[in-house]
Design a protein around this motif. Structure first.
Motif, mmCIF file in Angstrom:
data_model
loop_
_atom_site.group_PDB
_atom_site.id
_atom_site.type_symbol
_atom_site.label_atom_id
_atom_site.label_comp_id
_atom_site.label_asym_id
_atom_site.label_seq_id
_atom_site.Cartn_x
_atom_site.Cartn_y
_atom_site.Cartn_z
ATOM 1 N N THR A 77 0.835 -1.212 0.000
ATOM 2 C CA THR A 77 0.000 0.000 0.000
ATOM 3 C C THR A 77 0.867 1.260 0.000
ATOM 4 O O THR A 77 0.604 2.218 -0.744
ATOM 5 C CB THR A 77 -0.925 0.008 1.233
ATOM 6 O OG1 THR A 77 -1.752 -1.161 1.211
ATOM 7 C CG2 THR A 77 -1.804 1.247 1.243
ATOM 8 N N THR A 120 -17.353 6.948 -4.530
ATOM 9 C CA THR A 120 -17.111 6.717 -3.103
ATOM 10 C C THR A 120 -16.412 5.397 -2.805
ATOM 11 O O THR A 120 -15.698 5.288 -1.808
ATOM 12 C CB THR A 120 -18.453 6.736 -2.340
ATOM 13 O OG1 THR A 120 -19.341 5.787 -2.945
ATOM 14 C CG2 THR A 120 -19.067 8.115 -2.362
ATOM 15 N N HIS A 121 -16.603 4.396 -3.640
ATOM 16 C CA HIS A 121 -16.098 3.067 -3.319
ATOM 17 C C HIS A 121 -14.846 2.661 -4.085
ATOM 18 O O HIS A 121 -14.091 1.802 -3.611
ATOM 19 C CB HIS A 121 -17.192 2.021 -3.572
ATOM 20 C CG HIS A 121 -18.395 2.202 -2.707
ATOM 21 N ND1 HIS A 121 -18.355 2.060 -1.335
ATOM 22 C CD2 HIS A 121 -19.680 2.532 -3.013
ATOM 23 C CE1 HIS A 121 -19.564 2.286 -0.826
ATOM 24 N NE2 HIS A 121 -20.385 2.584 -1.824
ATOM 25 N N THR A 180 -10.305 0.184 -2.900
ATOM 26 C CA THR A 180 -11.715 0.391 -2.580
ATOM 27 C C THR A 180 -11.836 0.972 -1.183
ATOM 28 O O THR A 180 -10.930 0.832 -0.353
ATOM 29 C CB THR A 180 -12.496 -0.936 -2.642
ATOM 30 O OG1 THR A 180 -11.942 -1.843 -1.692
ATOM 31 C CG2 THR A 180 -12.421 -1.560 -4.030
ATOM 32 N N ASP A 181 -12.972 1.643 -0.955
ATOM 33 C CA ASP A 181 -13.316 2.168 0.369
ATOM 34 C C ASP A 181 -12.176 3.014 0.978
ATOM 35 O O ASP A 181 -11.847 4.043 0.437
ATOM 36 C CB ASP A 181 -13.715 1.021 1.306
ATOM 37 C CG ASP A 181 -14.913 0.260 0.759
ATOM 38 O OD1 ASP A 181 -15.775 0.911 0.136
ATOM 39 O OD2 ASP A 181 -14.990 -0.964 0.942
ATOM 40 N N TYR A 182 -11.562 2.532 2.072
ATOM 41 C CA TYR A 182 -10.559 3.343 2.765
ATOM 42 C C TYR A 182 -9.346 3.620 1.875
ATOM 43 O O TYR A 182 -8.839 4.749 1.836
ATOM 44 C CB TYR A 182 -10.117 2.628 4.041
ATOM 45 C CG TYR A 182 -9.008 3.352 4.775
ATOM 46 C CD1 TYR A 182 -9.267 4.508 5.517
ATOM 47 C CD2 TYR A 182 -7.694 2.879 4.720
ATOM 48 C CE1 TYR A 182 -8.255 5.180 6.179
ATOM 49 C CE2 TYR A 182 -6.669 3.550 5.387
ATOM 50 C CZ TYR A 182 -6.954 4.690 6.111
ATOM 51 O OH TYR A 182 -5.946 5.354 6.758
ATOM 52 N N ILE A 183 -8.889 2.611 1.137
ATOM 53 C CA ILE A 183 -7.732 2.786 0.249
ATOM 54 C C ILE A 183 -8.084 3.784 -0.854
ATOM 55 O O ILE A 183 -7.273 4.641 -1.235
ATOM 56 C CB ILE A 183 -7.295 1.447 -0.377
ATOM 57 C CG1 ILE A 183 -6.909 0.449 0.730
ATOM 58 C CG2 ILE A 183 -6.122 1.637 -1.327
ATOM 59 C CD1 ILE A 183 -5.731 0.878 1.562
ATOM 60 N N LEU A 197 -10.224 6.202 -0.642
ATOM 61 C CA LEU A 197 -10.236 7.532 -0.036
ATOM 62 C C LEU A 197 -8.809 8.081 0.084
ATOM 63 O O LEU A 197 -8.553 9.248 -0.188
ATOM 64 C CB LEU A 197 -10.900 7.449 1.340
ATOM 65 C CG LEU A 197 -10.986 8.762 2.140
ATOM 66 C CD1 LEU A 197 -11.820 9.786 1.396
ATOM 67 C CD2 LEU A 197 -11.554 8.498 3.529
ATOM 68 N N LYS A 198 -7.848 7.215 0.517
ATOM 69 C CA LYS A 198 -6.455 7.644 0.648
ATOM 70 C C LYS A 198 -5.869 8.029 -0.715
ATOM 71 O O LYS A 198 -5.123 9.004 -0.831
ATOM 72 C CB LYS A 198 -5.618 6.530 1.272
ATOM 73 C CG LYS A 198 -5.967 6.194 2.709
ATOM 74 C CD LYS A 198 -5.711 7.357 3.646
ATOM 75 C CE LYS A 198 -4.240 7.691 3.757
ATOM 76 N NZ LYS A 198 -3.993 8.794 4.727
ATOM 77 N N GLU A 204 -7.124 11.399 -1.573
ATOM 78 C CA GLU A 204 -6.480 12.429 -0.748
ATOM 79 C C GLU A 204 -5.072 12.740 -1.257
ATOM 80 O O GLU A 204 -4.671 13.904 -1.347
ATOM 81 C CB GLU A 204 -6.417 11.956 0.706
ATOM 82 C CG GLU A 204 -7.767 11.967 1.407
ATOM 83 C CD GLU A 204 -7.670 11.445 2.832
ATOM 84 O OE1 GLU A 204 -6.555 11.008 3.220
ATOM 85 O OE2 GLU A 204 -8.684 11.454 3.553
#
Length: 361
Positions: free
Chosen positions: A260, A278-279, A301-304, A306-307, A310
């Motif tokens: 990651t 979003t996903h 996906t999801d949290y990754i 979002l990162k 960002e």
């Protein structure tokens, strides 16, 4: 002949030729088996104790003299009763404790410091466990006639020679002063012998410290030799570690974290991030020097996801929303792979749009 060759091969494969693995070292440490020289402990203890005697000699002499003076001027006149004997004992013990406390304190500090310097912090009760092998007469005989016993004998002889030579040398230096002690006061004689004793002690401690460096080198060499492993041992340990579910999960988790981090470091170089929004997030890059078509540098996906978004925002990488394309690319393409031909048109349109916005074309 084939059987003998097979036996030779098997024996050779069991030779302990490999350095101990970190796990093997940790297991041995838990058992209290570490490379340590007891001579370093002894040398540091002697040196610091004699230094403390030199520093606090006047303090100890004054308190001891005061104790004797008080005994022969006060206690001698007391009647012998339970209370008086108890008081004399308590007061004498308190005074002796004051006299001995500096030396005892520095002895404890020296013991802890010498061990901590060699092996760090280690607390284990394994060496205290009952082990019948320790009282095996055959094993004891082997130790008596082993190379280690010979080294210990040579080491002991060196200690005797060094300390004997130092003692003789110090006495030889002060021989004239000793001859004149008959003309000196008792206080002066005691001070003189105290000075000589401390000089001998410090000199002997320094000599032992030099010898202990050699001893530590040998102890480390002997320890490394004893914990060596055969190739089979290394393979078996590796298999056992891989079979441990906790270790496997930790290794996989660490690998995921590293992957990651490596992936996130590539996001700033991307041309565009395609989102779901979003996903899913897919970072795409086109570099003619590396590939003939755009390729994926990061996805998640999801949290990754979002990162990724960002990081993209932080480095001013354009983000474009395309739900069906983001999901399709996520399922069809892995990181560092070129996108399939069926996605060329959709991705090309997005890249053209991004290039127009950034005035690249």
């Amino acid at each position: 002949m084939p059987l003998r060759l097979d036996l030779q091969f098997f024996a050779g494969s069991e030779e302990k030729t490999e350095k101990a693995t970190p796990k093997k070292r940790q297991d041995e440490r838990k058992k209290g088996k570490v490379a340590k020289s007891q001579d370093i402990n002894t040398a540091m203890l002697l040196f610091l104790c004699f230094v403390m005697l030199f520093v606090s000699g006047s303090f100890m002499k004054n308190h001891l003299t005061a104790l004797f003076r008080h005994s022969f001027t006060e206690y001698i006149h007391w009647g012998v009763t339970v209370d008086s004997v108890n008081q004399v004992l308590v007061e004498s013990l308190i005074e002796m404790a004051k006299i001995l406390t500096p030396v005892m304190a520095i002895a404890i500090v020296a013991g802890l410091a010498s061990n901590f310097t060699q092996i760090g912090f280690l607390f284990t009760t394994d060496p205290l466990k009952m082990d019948l092998k320790k009282i095996d007469p055959i094993q004891g005989a082997k130790k008596v006639f082993s190379a280690r016993a010979l080294v210990e004998l040579v080491k002991s002889l060196l200690k005797i020679v060094f300390i004997g030579a130092i003692t003789f040398f110090v006495i030889w230096i002060y021989k004239d002063d000793m001859m004149m002690l008959a003309f000196k006061t008792a206080e002066h004689a005691i001070g003189f012998f105290g000075e000589i004793t401390i000089t001998m002690g410090i000199a002997a401690a320094i000599a032992l410290l030099l010898l202990s460096v050699l001893d530590y080198t040998y102890q480390k060499y002997d320890f490394e030799k004893n914990i060596k492993m055969s190739k089979k041992d290394v393979k078996d340990e590796h298999k056992n570690m891989e079979g441990d579910p906790q270790i496997k999960s930790k290794m996989k988790e660490r690998q995921r974290d590293m992957a990651t981090q490596r992936m996130m470091s590539e996001v700033p170089s991307a041309d565009v991030v395609i989102t779901n929004p979003t996903h899913y997030a897919i970072a795409v890059k086109y570099d003619e020097a590396k590939a003939s078509a755009p390729y994926i540098v990061a996805k998640g996906t999801d949290y990754i996801a979002l990162k990724i978004k960002e990081v993209a925002k932080e480095h001013k990488v354009m983000t474009v929303e395309n739900r069906p394309l983001a999901r399709s690319l996520y399922d069809a393409v892995e990181i560092d792979e070129v996108i399939p031909e069926e996605f060329y048109k959709a991705v090309a349109e997005i890249l053209a749009y991004v290039y127009r916005l950034e005035k690249k074309v």
